[in-house]
Design a protein around this motif. Structure first.
Motif, short mmCIF file in Angstrom:
data_model
loop_
_atom_site.label_atom_id
_atom_site.label_comp_id
_atom_site.label_asym_id
_atom_site.label_seq_id
_atom_site.Cartn_x
_atom_site.Cartn_y
_atom_site.Cartn_z
N ASP A 126 0.83 -1.20 0.00
CA ASP A 126 0.00 0.00 0.00
C ASP A 126 0.88 1.26 0.00
O ASP A 126 0.60 2.23 -0.70
CB ASP A 126 -0.92 0.02 1.22
CG ASP A 126 -2.09 -0.94 1.07
OD1 ASP A 126 -2.25 -1.50 -0.04
OD2 ASP A 126 -2.83 -1.13 2.04
N ARG A 129 2.46 1.54 -3.44
CA ARG A 129 1.47 1.97 -4.42
C ARG A 129 1.17 3.47 -4.27
O ARG A 129 1.06 4.19 -5.26
CB ARG A 129 0.19 1.15 -4.24
CG ARG A 129 -0.77 1.24 -5.41
CD ARG A 129 -2.08 0.59 -5.04
NE ARG A 129 -1.96 -0.81 -4.69
CZ ARG A 129 -2.06 -1.81 -5.57
NH1 ARG A 129 -2.23 -1.55 -6.83
NH2 ARG A 129 -1.96 -3.06 -5.17
N THR A 263 -6.15 -1.06 -2.47
CA THR A 263 -5.58 -2.04 -1.56
C THR A 263 -5.30 -3.37 -2.23
O THR A 263 -5.86 -3.69 -3.27
CB THR A 263 -6.50 -2.30 -0.36
OG1 THR A 263 -7.77 -2.73 -0.85
CG2 THR A 263 -6.68 -1.04 0.46
#
Length: 269
Positions: A126, A129, A263
């Motif tokens: 996460d 990203r 997610t």
């Protein structure tokens, strides 16, 4: 195995439907779909819906591409295909990478990133990203503002800090910026300022030229890395250039470019 996709259809699950699903999977560093980059080596569909079996092989420009990025693309690919109607089993395998065995085993077991890499997984996916989505947003801001500067001779770099989303001309470049702002939870109303930091806060007037130059540097880095990786892939895999979509340097990715949910699956102790 050749670079060409296996073209066949099994009832309601078609190879091209799988490929379209993979259009949503991005290389996190290059901010381009893996389908455009030529990273999809093959797609095979066996059996019939609702239990069709889909097998996808991915390839990367080098054997030492970041394991984080490699896992993220492979995991996102499995998620994107699994969401297709009629698909029962999904196998995604990464070929010719130094961590192929580890990544492929983790994907097969749905172990998640930390479950796959164990103590080596220092950062969450996460966080990774988010970092690259912020970079993509920064590059998108720069593309929009540079396009506006070229179209309006009266506009200077010193006053682009007052440009609003509503001031941008309609088109693919603006649409891409809006998508990236939505992905980060930033305002997308016409009255929203274009040049903002990661928290959506506009820059003071005296900081605007520096902020724009930094954004330009980010965009140039992304475009340069994408060009370099495309060339490496063509060198590594003969014929792979035919699987790559042409994109002029500095241009936005193809219209099908969109993003998966933020997610990813994780198994925590």
């Amino acid at each position: 195995m050749t670079a060409a996709l296996v073209e066949h259809t099994v009832r309601s699950v078609a190879v091209q439907a799988v490929r379209r699903a993979l259009d949503a999977v991005l290389d996190p560093e290059l901010d381009e779909p893996i389908t455009d980059l030529g990273f999809v080596r093959s797609i095979e569909v066996a059996g019939a819906a609702p239990g069709a079996e889909v097998t996808v092989h991915l390839r990367l420009p080098t054997s030492f591409c970041s394991p984080n990025f490699a896992y993220l693309m492979a995991s996102d690919s499995k998620d994107a295909i699994s969401a297709l109607p009629g698909v029962g089993t999904v196998v995604v395998e990464l070929d010719d990478h130094h961590d192929s065995a580890l990544i492929n085993a983790g994907l097969a077991a749905d172990a998640g990133y930390r479950g796959t890499f164990g103590h080596e997984a220092e950062d969450s996916l996460d966080e990774l990203r988010l970092m690259f989505r912020r970079k993509a947003h920064t590059a998108a801001m720069e593309r929009c503002l540079t396009e506006l500067l070229r179209a309006d001779p009266a506009l200077t770099e010193a006053n682009v800090g007052t440009v609003l989303l509503g001031d941008l001309p309609a088109g693919r470049t603006k649409d891409a910026l809006v998508r990236r702002r939505m992905a980060l939870g930033l305002p997308t109303a016409p009255a929203a300022v274009v040049l903002v930091d990661h928290d959506g806060i506009p820059y003071p007037a005296e900081h605007v030229p520096v902020a724009l130059r930094r954004a330009r540097s980010t965009r140039i880095s992304i475009d340069g890395n994408a060009h370099f990786c495309r060339g490496l892939l063509r060198t590594r895999y003969e014929g792979s250039g035919a699987d790559q979509a042409d994109r002029p340097e500095g241009a936005e990715p193809a219209d099908h470019h969109h993003q998966l949910p933020f997610t990813v699956k994780e198994n925590h102790p």
